[in-house]
Design an enzyme around this catalytic site. Structure first.
Site, PDB file in Angstrom:
ATOM      1  N   ASP A  75      28.395 -47.179  27.243  1.00 59.86           N
ATOM      2  CA  ASP A  75      28.232 -45.790  27.679  1.00 59.86           C
ATOM      3  C   ASP A  75      29.338 -45.447  28.679  1.00 59.86           C
ATOM      4  OD1 ASP A  75      27.249 -43.299  28.204  1.00 59.86           O
ATOM      5  OD2 ASP A  75      25.423 -43.973  29.214  1.00 59.86           O
ATOM      6  N   LYS A  95     -13.066 -10.828  20.834  1.00 59.59           N
ATOM      7  CA  LYS A  95     -12.247  -9.964  21.691  1.00 59.59           C
ATOM      8  C   LYS A  95     -13.029  -9.708  22.964  1.00 59.59           C
ATOM      9  CE  LYS A  95      -9.362  -5.822  21.557  1.00 59.59           C
ATOM     10  NZ  LYS A  95      -9.590  -5.450  22.952  1.00 59.59           N
TER      11      LYS A  95
END
Length: 810
Positions: A156, A516
């Site tokens: 890396d 609702k």
């Protein structure tokens, strides 16, 4: 003009057919749904999600052998390489049954996880369709999870060096492996680095291979200290190539060979020859648009990694490494028993569900954070050390911003088996209250001294480097500056999605239905130690509902945005009349009294943001599953009930129970902030209408000091219409308070262009700024409300929200 779904030529076109919003492909005996194939994933190149799926369809014969039987860690990037991403190990809730899972037991301190696997092209495309640009398999197979199939050197580079130095270090690795009599197979990472693999004959465990790679790395470091580093401190790696031997550990993963990387150009992790390394190969040489020609020319150069394993026992002996095997470490086990004595003394294991102390079978490097809602909410950080979990209680949770120091109170060591515990500790027992696993994974102990501990977390929520420091006032924990970029973004300001009126209830298996609720729409912004409630108009209403200020206690998240409804109840059903008495209070004294008389609850029904991830693009059912996973239904927080398909039955039940109606939501659809969408439908059981107040008429008799009726209107196709006048439903306090507000808004003429309205005798006009809710019997042929009754003001809505709706369904 519609966007193109495919821009890169491939040997075989992806045989997907479009049907409405989705694409479908028949493959491997499966019918797989694909979505958003025209979404651009690489903005500069214009490459699309369709290009990604077409790539994996064509490369599947080469890639699948390297994924076979391997659990996958998914890095999901649903908005492409420039969008947010998140890691996911567990199979999403909507995963089809035919996709295989790998159940990984909680061994060696790791979390128990049901990983996904990609067994065939259908599975490969399912995972890629989740927004997984790259594939990250574990280093071992599902049936032998404790033994890796290969060791590898992960090179890396850290700026300002170039890939020349990576190739130079790769040559060092080859020379070292040649000297040990081991073969080596290099591949580009597809990003900035390179990996060199050695396939293994079954036998060595992760500890063995990690030590071997570490020993070889140290030898290379000694030979070339100017190029190579193995320091954990990222600030000390600049200008060098980091040999990350710790990637050879159980649970770790790296991009598979032939995996696309989320880098410019759509690069691909590609096997190369050592001659190509010598000739100056670069990661950018291999992309989605070039790899097929290369595969046709050279075939699969990595095949020996699958087919030609080697015995590394002689190499280990040459490096002076004794095999660790799988035997437990007895010394830490004996010490662990002594360390757990305090834990044992504090608990009655006949009364608490917490696990009794147990000697671990083998050491590990696990961490867990448990959210503990005891006398005071706190987060228990536990790090595995010497056979036990060293523990600290962090009241506000780990910080996410460098420089912010938080108190951490050291507590008794816990057994490793505690890592899996979540549940309720009974009243009267030590630590009574709910315990939930907040985060877990592995960690690296970078420094462990008596007064300072530095550790790097590899968790599902927390990632990065932290410091625990003991001061005179106790322990403090803070985030390392270098890990700031790894922290999740806070949620942006969001607006609720709205539903279209619908004239009648219906059944449909493609739709989900929920009651609702007659309340106040709210977006709840939640952090580990804070709650903010925002109305649909953007007003902060947290102070008005102090009983909801503790919502974050009941939500297991670093940060979340929940869509819901604030509801007051009467007789077991929502009552807007009672809620109305809370909506316009401002003084702390009035609010405190009202919260005792009229408590409110937040009913949650959607999740828009979670731990740095924007979920608005995810399907409805996936958002709901994530919501259910993080919410504890207790205190002032509840989830709305939902049913799939059976809208008529729910509508009848809602109507019989006195609810406002039902909401229908189409399965598989995304959340559209701020839009009124046909994907959501509201079906009313009672006739209610949001109205804009246009003016009022004078009162007579007992109402002579206030007003007689409100003149109200609503919008249709952008025009403000007069729809009637409302003279009932008012209490004396409402009349007085409303008249005062109306006088502040007085205007010279009516806002609605209607000659009949202008002719109303004695009418007084106001600017169209106030919204109220009205219940009525029916709408006349002339378009006026019949027998309307005032229900209350709607300060949570803007005048344009007052759209004329059809009457309630029958």
């Amino acid at each position: 003009m519609p966007r193109r779904a495919f821009t890169i030529p491939t040997p075989q076109p992806l045989p997907a057919e479009r049907d409405g919003e989705h694409w479908w492909i028949e493959i491997d005996g499966r019918r797989v749904r694909l979505s958003n194939l025209d979404k651009v994933f690489w903005p500069e190149e214009g490459y699309t999600k369709g290009d990604l799926l077409a790539y994996y369809y064509n490369v599947a014969p080469h890639l699948l052998p390297y994924l076979a039987d391997r659990p996958l860690t998914m890095k999901r990037m649903p908005n492409g390489i420039t969008g947010d991403f998140f890691y996911e190990k567990r199979a999403p809730s909507h995963t089809p049954e035919w996709m295989p899972r790998c159940h990984v037991e909680a061994e060696e301190g790791e979390a128990e996880i049901d990983y996904l696997m990609a067994p065939d092209t259908a599975g490969l495309l399912f995972v890629a369709n989740l927004g997984c640009i790259e594939f990250h398999p574990l280093h071992s197979r599902c049936g032998s999870i404790r033994r890796p199939d290969y060791l590898f050197f992960d090179l890396d580079p850290f700026p300002p060096i170039t890939f020349d130095e990576v190739r130079a270090v790769a040559r060092h690795v080859r020379a070292a492996l040649d000297a040990l009599g081991l073969p080596s197979y290099p591949k580009t990472s597809g990003a900035t680095g390179m990996q060199i693999y050695v396939p293994l004959v079954p036998g060595p465990g992760y500890e063995d291979v990690r030590r071997l790679v570490g020993a070889v790395g140290q030898a290379i470091l000694k030979a070339d200290p100017d190029r190579v580093t193995m320091k954990w401190d990222t600030s000390k790696r600049a200008g060098k190539v980091f040999i990350d031997h710790n990637m050879n550990r159980r649970g770790a993963n790296i991009a598979a060979v032939y995996s696309v990387r989320p880098e410019p150009g759509g690069t691909v992790s590609t096997p190369v020859t050592w001659d190509e390394v010598e000739a100056g190969v670069e990661p950018g040489h291999f992309t989605m648009s070039t790899i097929h020609e290369r595969l046709a020319e050279v075939g699969d150069l990595f095949r020996p990694v699958l087919e030609e394993p080697v015995d590394v026992s002689e190499a280990m002996a040459a490096m002076g490494i004794e095999p660790a095997g799988e035997a437990p470490d007895e010394a830490p086990s004996e010490a662990a028993g002594e360390k757990l004595e305090t834990y044992r003394r504090k608990r009655d294991f006949q009364a608490t569900p917490e696990p009794p102390p147990a000697v671990p079978e083998r050491p590990g490097s696990a961490f867990v954070i448990q959210k503990h809602d005891a006398t005071r909410l706190h987060y228990d950080l536990r790090l595995e050390r010497d056979g036990v979990m060293a523990s600290w209680a962090v009241p506000k949770g780990l910080p996410l911003v460098p420089g912010e120091k938080r108190l951490a109170v050291q507590t008794e060591d816990h057994p490793i088996s505690y890592n899996e515990f979540q549940g309720w500790i009974p009243e009267g027992q030590y630590g009574a209250g709910e315990v939930r696993i907040f985060d877990r994974g592995t960690y690296d102990a970078l420094e462990w001294e008596d007064g300072k501990i530095t550790f790097r977390l590899h968790g599902e929520r927390h990632r990065g480097e932290y410091h625990l420091v003991r001061t005179r006032q106790g322990w403090l924990v803070f985030l390392a500056t270098a890990s700031a970029a790894q922290q999740p973004d806070p949620p942006p300001r969001m607006t609720p999605m709205l539903a279209e009126p619908w004239p009648e209830a219906f059944d449909d298996p493609a739709w989900r239905f929920e009651p609702k609720l007659d309340g106040i729409r709210t977006l709840a912004y939640l952090a580990t130690d804070a709650t903010r409630l925002v109305s649909r108009t953007g007003r902060d209403q947290t102070a008005q509902y102090p009983e909801l200020a503790t919502l974050s206690r009941f939500v297991n998240a670093l940060s979340a945005v929940i869509d819901g409804e604030i509801v007051a109840q009467e007789g077991g059903r929502p009552s807007f009349e009672r809620l109305q008495q809370r909506m316009n209070l401002s003084s702390e004294r009035d609010i405190d009294k009202a919260r005792r008389d009229i408590p409110v609850t937040l009913y949650a029904f959607d999740l828009l943001w979670l731990d740095g991830r924007d979920l608005t693009g995810a399907p409805l059912e996936e958002r709901r599953a994530a919501l259910e996973e993080i919410v504890t239904e207790t205190g002032p927080l509840r989830l709305t009930a939902v049913v799939d398909g059976a809208g008529l039955d729910l509508f009848r039940a809602a109507k019989d129970s006195g609810f406002e109606g039902v909401l229908a939501k189409k399965l598989g659809t995304r959340y559209q902030p701020g839009r009124r969408s046909h994907d959501w439908r509201k079906i009313k059981a009672v006739n209610q209408q949001d109205c804009v107040i246009l003016g009022w008429t004078p009162g007579t008799g007992s109402r002579s000091r206030t007003f007689g009726a409100l003149l109200v209107g609503a919008y249709r196709d952008g025009d403000l219409l007069w729809i009637g006048q409302v003279g009932t439903g008012f209490t004396e306090p409402v009349l007085a308070g409303l008249l005062s507000r109306l006088r502040d808004l007085e205007a010279d003429e009516p806002a609605a262009d209607d000659p009949k309205l202008a002719a109303v005798k004695g009418a007084r006009w106001v600017r169209p700024e106030l919204v109220c809710e009205v219940e009525y019997l029916q709408i006349t042929k002339a378009g006026k409300l019949r027998a309307p009754s005032f229900k209350g003001l709607r300060p949570d809505k803007e005048p344009p929200d007052a759209v004329l709706e059809p009457p309630a369904a029958g």
